[in-house]
Design an enzyme around this catalytic site. Structure first.
Site, mmCIF file in Angstrom:
data_model
loop_
_atom_site.group_PDB
_atom_site.id
_atom_site.type_symbol
_atom_site.label_atom_id
_atom_site.label_comp_id
_atom_site.label_asym_id
_atom_site.label_seq_id
_atom_site.Cartn_x
_atom_site.Cartn_y
_atom_site.Cartn_z
ATOM 1 C CE LYS A 43 -1.876 2.497 3.300
ATOM 2 N NZ LYS A 43 -1.729 3.839 2.702
ATOM 3 N N GLY B 211 7.376 4.565 7.847
ATOM 4 C CA GLY B 211 6.510 5.714 8.106
ATOM 5 C C GLY B 211 6.838 6.316 9.457
ATOM 6 C CB SER B 212 4.913 8.644 11.537
ATOM 7 O OG SER B 212 3.724 7.900 11.659
ATOM 8 C CB THR B 213 8.090 7.235 15.648
ATOM 9 O OG1 THR B 213 9.342 7.282 14.960
ATOM 10 C CG2 THR B 213 8.278 6.546 16.978
ATOM 11 N N GLY C 253 4.255 3.356 13.657
ATOM 12 C CA GLY C 253 5.135 2.204 13.921
ATOM 13 C C GLY C 253 4.852 1.585 15.286
ATOM 14 C CD GLU D 119 14.201 0.758 7.684
ATOM 15 O OE1 GLU D 119 14.693 1.765 8.235
ATOM 16 O OE2 GLU D 119 14.865 -0.247 7.388
ATOM 17 C CB CYS E 5 13.288 9.034 7.140
ATOM 18 S SG CYS E 5 14.263 8.076 5.973
ATOM 19 C CD GLU F 112 10.581 12.373 11.087
ATOM 20 O OE1 GLU F 112 9.508 11.851 11.417
ATOM 21 O OE2 GLU F 112 11.389 11.834 10.321
HETATM 22 P P1 NAD Z 1 2.665 7.839 8.285
HETATM 23 O O1 NAD Z 1 3.077 6.936 9.376
HETATM 24 O O2 NAD Z 1 1.613 8.820 8.563
HETATM 25 O O3 NAD Z 1 2.156 6.990 7.043
HETATM 26 C C1 NAD Z 1 2.945 5.971 6.472
HETATM 27 C C2 NAD Z 1 2.038 4.956 5.822
HETATM 28 O O4 NAD Z 1 1.267 4.327 6.840
HETATM 29 C C3 NAD Z 1 1.040 5.540 4.838
HETATM 30 O O5 NAD Z 1 0.891 4.638 3.779
HETATM 31 C C4 NAD Z 1 -0.239 5.620 5.661
HETATM 32 O O6 NAD Z 1 -1.409 5.558 4.890
HETATM 33 C C5 NAD Z 1 -0.122 4.388 6.531
HETATM 34 N N1 NAD Z 1 -0.847 4.436 7.798
HETATM 35 C C6 NAD Z 1 -1.293 5.523 8.480
HETATM 36 N N2 NAD Z 1 -1.903 5.135 9.619
HETATM 37 C C7 NAD Z 1 -1.825 3.779 9.659
HETATM 38 C C8 NAD Z 1 -2.261 2.790 10.592
HETATM 39 N N3 NAD Z 1 -2.879 3.115 11.716
HETATM 40 N N4 NAD Z 1 -1.988 1.500 10.322
HETATM 41 C C9 NAD Z 1 -1.337 1.139 9.202
HETATM 42 N N5 NAD Z 1 -0.919 2.026 8.274
HETATM 43 C C10 NAD Z 1 -1.147 3.333 8.502
HETATM 44 O O7 NAD Z 1 4.006 8.517 7.765
HETATM 45 P P2 NAD Z 1 4.146 9.556 6.576
HETATM 46 O O8 NAD Z 1 3.715 10.878 7.076
HETATM 47 O O9 NAD Z 1 3.549 9.018 5.319
HETATM 48 O O10 NAD Z 1 5.715 9.521 6.323
HETATM 49 C C11 NAD Z 1 6.603 10.274 7.019
HETATM 50 C C12 NAD Z 1 7.322 9.444 8.053
HETATM 51 O O11 NAD Z 1 7.989 8.343 7.442
HETATM 52 C C13 NAD Z 1 8.396 10.225 8.746
HETATM 53 O O12 NAD Z 1 8.323 9.992 10.121
HETATM 54 C C14 NAD Z 1 9.679 9.650 8.164
HETATM 55 O O13 NAD Z 1 10.796 9.802 8.990
HETATM 56 C C15 NAD Z 1 9.307 8.240 7.958
HETATM 57 N N6 NAD Z 1 10.206 7.581 7.002
HETATM 58 C C16 NAD Z 1 11.139 6.702 7.470
HETATM 59 C C17 NAD Z 1 12.015 6.089 6.586
HETATM 60 C C18 NAD Z 1 13.068 5.132 7.077
HETATM 61 O O14 NAD Z 1 13.613 4.403 6.250
HETATM 62 N N7 NAD Z 1 13.362 5.084 8.363
HETATM 63 C C19 NAD Z 1 11.934 6.355 5.224
HETATM 64 C C20 NAD Z 1 10.970 7.252 4.780
HETATM 65 C C21 NAD Z 1 10.103 7.854 5.683
#
Ligand code: NAD
Length: 489
Positions: free
Chosen positions: A194, A246-248, A251, A268, A302, A399
């Site tokens: 996704k 995605g976000s912490t 995560g 990640e 990130c 962040e």
């Molecule tokens: P986000 O966590 O809001 O969303 C990431 C993904 O998760 C999206 O596809 C979103 O639709 C989905 N999502 C949202 N809520 C969810 C839930 N409850 N259950 C399952 N999936 C859900 O993050 P974002 O705003 O899209 O991305 C930015 C973040 O990603 C930043 O914190 C950045 O540091 C991190 N990031 C980390 C890395 C790494 O390799 N460490 C790489 C890129 C981005």
């Protein structure tokens, strides 16, 4: 850290003519369905959401919103494909399909670059020179591993996990898809991926590429939607593994949800990297590296160097040079080949950046922004630096995921290390010095998964990537990136 010299007005010295990348060669549909079992199918509930161009705020296309029922179909297709084709196929045959994806990606790289910039707001220079070539490189790299897994883990045999659910963010849409899909396929798993709701289009183009590469139906399924769809993937009992970037905050939710289920997972997450400049460093080289680390790609990285620690004796000089360089940054049309800083990815992300910058000002930080004008429509934020901030300030701890740099000073090596480590994150870092021994001392003591010396934001498919502490667990990339998708027997 007061700067006495005048900051130059570079805008009055020169101006670049517009150099927009052509969009004639790209084909975008008005509507995108879900890619399940090798076909594009409408979502069961008939719901679609809009994806827009953040540089204009205008709609690009309607995209399907997958419900639980669609997730269920995608997982079922992936399971059937796993049992029927993918787990039975000889590894060298599997690798041919992955090589084919890589080659088609290269052939369609111009189209993919433009769509990545249109949908995500990042400068075409970034998508053309980094995102798309690196995405293809990951498929090439992992295609090569498919029939050599016995050499990756000498003396051990590997067994695929089965079906992986993969959820990715918006900052490197196609690259994150490649990081997830390529090692999963190489190790014999099938996937349900996704993309993020604000950047689904290159993932849908990848679905077309997978169709064109003639992968057996269901080996890769790509479904779109927002958090609800992501939740349905995480909670689906038919998956063997969840891979999340995605976000912490999300995560942590995933980690709690999966506790006790027996599903494997890799995470990640966010970062708050510190670049450390020591007084013997080549200052001009460091300034260019720092600008690249936080302002290019709008700080939507990130591992961005969102904190800067400068040794006290050179602080005035470094800050002055940074301000001068900021005046020359070109902000605007992501499709213009001269653009350094594109659009902020979404209205929600712009709101978050504004909120954290206001908090920085309220907490007593001193702000500097260059003298530039922002486009009238879409989502934009000027490159910003903060001085007079301390460890407890939100902009030093949290962040921001925008073009905002928090600057502090230090006197000794130990103080620099202590400050660099003093956040909940541990994803990346940078050290600038011409002393090799100092590079070894400092990099060993910084708790981060990736540390660059005298450079920043360099990526390669052969090199592992991942974090410590609240930046996640597991590694992607390189040989290490195979491990989260296999059982060793
Ligand atoms: P986000 O966590 O809001 O969303 C990431 C993904 O998760 C999206 O596809 C979103 O639709 C989905 N999502 C949202 N809520 C969810 C839930 N409850 N259950 C399952 N999936 C859900 O993050 P974002 O705003 O899209 O991305 C930015 C973040 O990603 C930043 O914190 C950045 O540091 C991190 N990031 C980390 C890395 C790494 O390799 N460490 C790489 C890129 C981005």
């Amino acid at each position: 850290m007061a700067t006495t010299e005048k900051i130059l007005d570079f805008n009055s010295v020169w101006e670049y003519s517009p150099a927009p990348e052509s969009t004639d060669h790209i084909k975008l549909d008005d509507k995108y369905d879900l890619f399940i079992n090798g076909e594009f199918v409408a979502p069961k509930n008939g719901k679609y959401f809009r994806t827009e161009n953040p540089a204009t705020g205008k709609k690009i296309a309607k995209v399907a919103e997958a419900s639980k029922a669609d997730v269920d179909n995608a997982v079922r297709a992936a399971r059937t494909a796993y049992n029927k084709y993918w787990s039975k196929m000889p590894a060298k045959e599997r690798s041919k399909y992955i090589f084919r994806i890589a080659r088609i990606m290269q052939e369609r790289s111009r189209e993919l670059s433009v769509i990545e910039s249109l949908d995500g707001g990042k400068p075409i220079r970034e998508s053309r020179d980094i995102d798309i070539p690196l995405s293809a490189a990951h498929f090439f790299y992992y295609a090569g591993w498919a029939d050599k897994l016995e050499y990756a883990f000498p003396g051990r045999k590997t067994k695929p996990l089965g079906v992986a659910g993969q959820i990715i963010p918006w900052n490197f849409p196609l690259l994150m898809a490649a990081w997830k899909i390529a090692p999963a396929l190489a190790t014999g798993n099938t996937v349900v991926l996704k993309p993020a709701e604000t950047t689904p289009l290159t993932a849908m183009k990848l679905a077309e590429i997978i169709q064109e590469a003639d992968l057996p139906p269901g080996v890769v399924n790509i479904i779109t939607g927002a958090g609800e769809t992501g939740r349905a993937i995480v909670n689906h009992p038919g998956l063997d593994k969840i891979a999340f970037t995605g976000s912490t905050v999300v995560g942590k939710y995933i980690q709690k949800t999966l506790a006790g289920t027996g599903k494997k997972y890799s995470l990640e997450l966010g970062g708050k990297a510190a670049n450390i400049i020591f007084e013997e460093a080549d200052i001009d080289q460091a300034v260019e590296g720092i600008i690249n680390a936080i302002f290019f790609n709008q700080g939507h990285v990130c591992c961005a160097g969102s904190r800067l620690l400068i040794q006290e004796g050179i602080a005035d000089e470094v800050v002055h040079k940074l301000k001068n360089r900021m005046e020359t940054l070109i902000i605007g049309d992501p499709l213009d080949k001269n653009t350094d800083i594109g659009a902020i990815n979404s209205k929600a992300q712009l709101k978050r950046i504004n909120e954290l910058v206001s908090a920085g000002i309220d907490e007593g930080g001193t702000v500097y922004q260059p003298n530039c004008t922002l486009p009238n429509s879409g989502y934009w934020f000027k490159p910003t630096l903060f001085t007079e901030v301390s460890q407890s300030h939100r902009i030093v701890q949290e962040e921001i995921f925008g073009p905002v740099l928090a600057i502090q000073t230090f006197r000794t090596v130990d103080e620099a290390i202590e400050k660099a480590n003093n956040t909940p994150y541990g994803l990346s870092g940078g050290v600038w010095t011409d002393k090799g021994s100092k590079i070894f001392k400092v990099t060993k003591q910084i708790n981060a998964g990736i540390i660059w010396a005298n450079t920043f934001n360099k990526f390669d498919p052969t090199s592992p990537f991942g974090g410590y502490k609240e930046s996640g667990m597991g590694r992607e990339g390189g040989l290490h990136g195979l491990l989260p998708y296999v059982e060793l027997i």
